[in-house]
Every structure is written in C-alpha cells, then in structure tokens.
Motif scaffolding. Structure first.
Motif, short mmCIF file in Angstrom:
data_model
loop_
_atom_site.label_atom_id
_atom_site.label_comp_id
_atom_site.label_asym_id
_atom_site.label_seq_id
_atom_site.Cartn_x
_atom_site.Cartn_y
_atom_site.Cartn_z
N GLN A 1 72.99 53.01 37.84
CA GLN A 1 72.72 51.64 37.39
C GLN A 1 71.88 51.61 36.13
OE1 GLN A 1 74.35 49.05 38.44
NE2 GLN A 1 73.35 47.84 36.86
N SER A 2 70.87 52.48 36.06
CA SER A 2 70.02 52.52 34.86
C SER A 2 70.82 52.97 33.65
CB SER A 2 68.81 53.44 35.08
OG SER A 2 69.25 54.76 35.33
N ASN B 1 69.29 64.25 35.14
CA ASN B 1 69.76 64.20 36.52
C ASN B 1 70.32 65.54 37.02
OD1 ASN B 1 69.67 61.29 37.74
ND2 ASN B 1 70.08 61.08 35.56
N GLU C 1 72.23 57.91 40.69
CA GLU C 1 71.75 56.59 40.32
C GLU C 1 72.27 56.28 38.92
OE1 GLU C 1 70.38 53.36 39.12
OE2 GLU C 1 69.20 54.88 38.10
N PRO D 1 73.77 61.29 46.08
CA PRO D 1 73.80 60.01 45.37
C PRO D 1 73.40 60.19 43.90
CG PRO D 1 72.44 59.87 47.37
CD PRO D 1 72.80 61.31 47.18
#
Length: 145
Positions: A68-69, A112, A66, A64
């Motif tokens: 959205q941020s 990330n 992330e 996954p």
C-alpha cells in the motif's frame, strides 16, 4: 536421463549458490503468443515480440508484502489491480532510468528484502529448437548400422 545431472552441471558451470534454497516468486508475463506457427501467409502473428516473464522474488515461504505504501508513493490508483511498467515509467530506456517512480520502486524492493527476476525468450528461436529436438531422436532410429 537424470535431470539432476544436467541441473548439477549447470550449477557447477556457473558457480551458482543457494540453488537448493526455497524462494517465492511473484510474476507477470507479456507478449505470450501461446503458439507460433507458419502457413503460406507467414507467421500467425503480425509482429513477433520477445516473451518476457518477470517480477519479484524473495527467499523462503510466501509472506505478506505491504504494497500500500508503494502504491501511494508512486500514485497508483486504487482501481488498478496490478502495478505495471506503465505505472512506474514511460518512454525509451533512458527515460525509464530517469523515472522517480522507478527509483521509488527499486528502493521499496531493496527495503523489503526482495529481488527482481526477469527472463526473456525468443519464441521463434525456441520454436525452431523445439522442432529440431523432436526430429533428432527419430533420426537416430534411421541411421545405417
């Protein structure tokens, strides 16, 4: 022909490491004309552009991400299904490099554990190379002994 012979030669030539590792690629393409041909009027496209395939990649199996941020930080509307260059930066090369959204994106990539992949291909060059590659084997059959 054993494709691994060609692959291994390229790995040695360029000193590549981790070539046998597992990676997950997320990508998009632009300027893919699918087919290029020439007729009496010229090429089948008005402007021949370089085909680009690029995106992000990480080592290992899919995981996954992330985003959205990231979407919030660079103010991507919820209705936009993808993050495109136009969302991150606009203008010429130097304008793109000055973009705060680009800085935010690159920081997110680094934080990330991601890498950027990018490949460009000149469709005219590869069309000519493909044509020659298809002719060469038949030439060998017609050589005098």
């Amino acid at each position: 022909m054993d494709i691994d012979e060609l692959r291994d030669a390229q790995i040695r030539l360029h000193g590549l490491t981790k070539a046998d590792g597992r990676y997950t690629f997320y990508h998009d393409e632009t300027n893919n004309i699918r087919k290029l041909y020439i007729d009496v009027g010229g090429l089948n496209v008005a402007e021949l552009k370089v085909f680009v395939l690029g995106g992000i990649v990480h080592q290992g199996e899919p995981r996954p991400l992330e985003i959205q941020s990231l979407r919030e930080a660079i103010r991507i509307q919820k209705s936009a299904p993808e993050i495109k260059l136009a969302h991150v930066a606009k203008g010429g090369f130097l304008d793109v490099l000055r973009s705060r959204q680009l800085t935010t994106f690159l920081r997110w990539v680094s934080e990330n554990g991601l890498m950027i992949h990018y490949h460009q291909l000149d469709p005219f060059y590869w069309s000519v190379a493909d044509l020659i590659d298809s002719i060469v084997p038949s030439l060998a059959q017609h050589q005098p002994c």
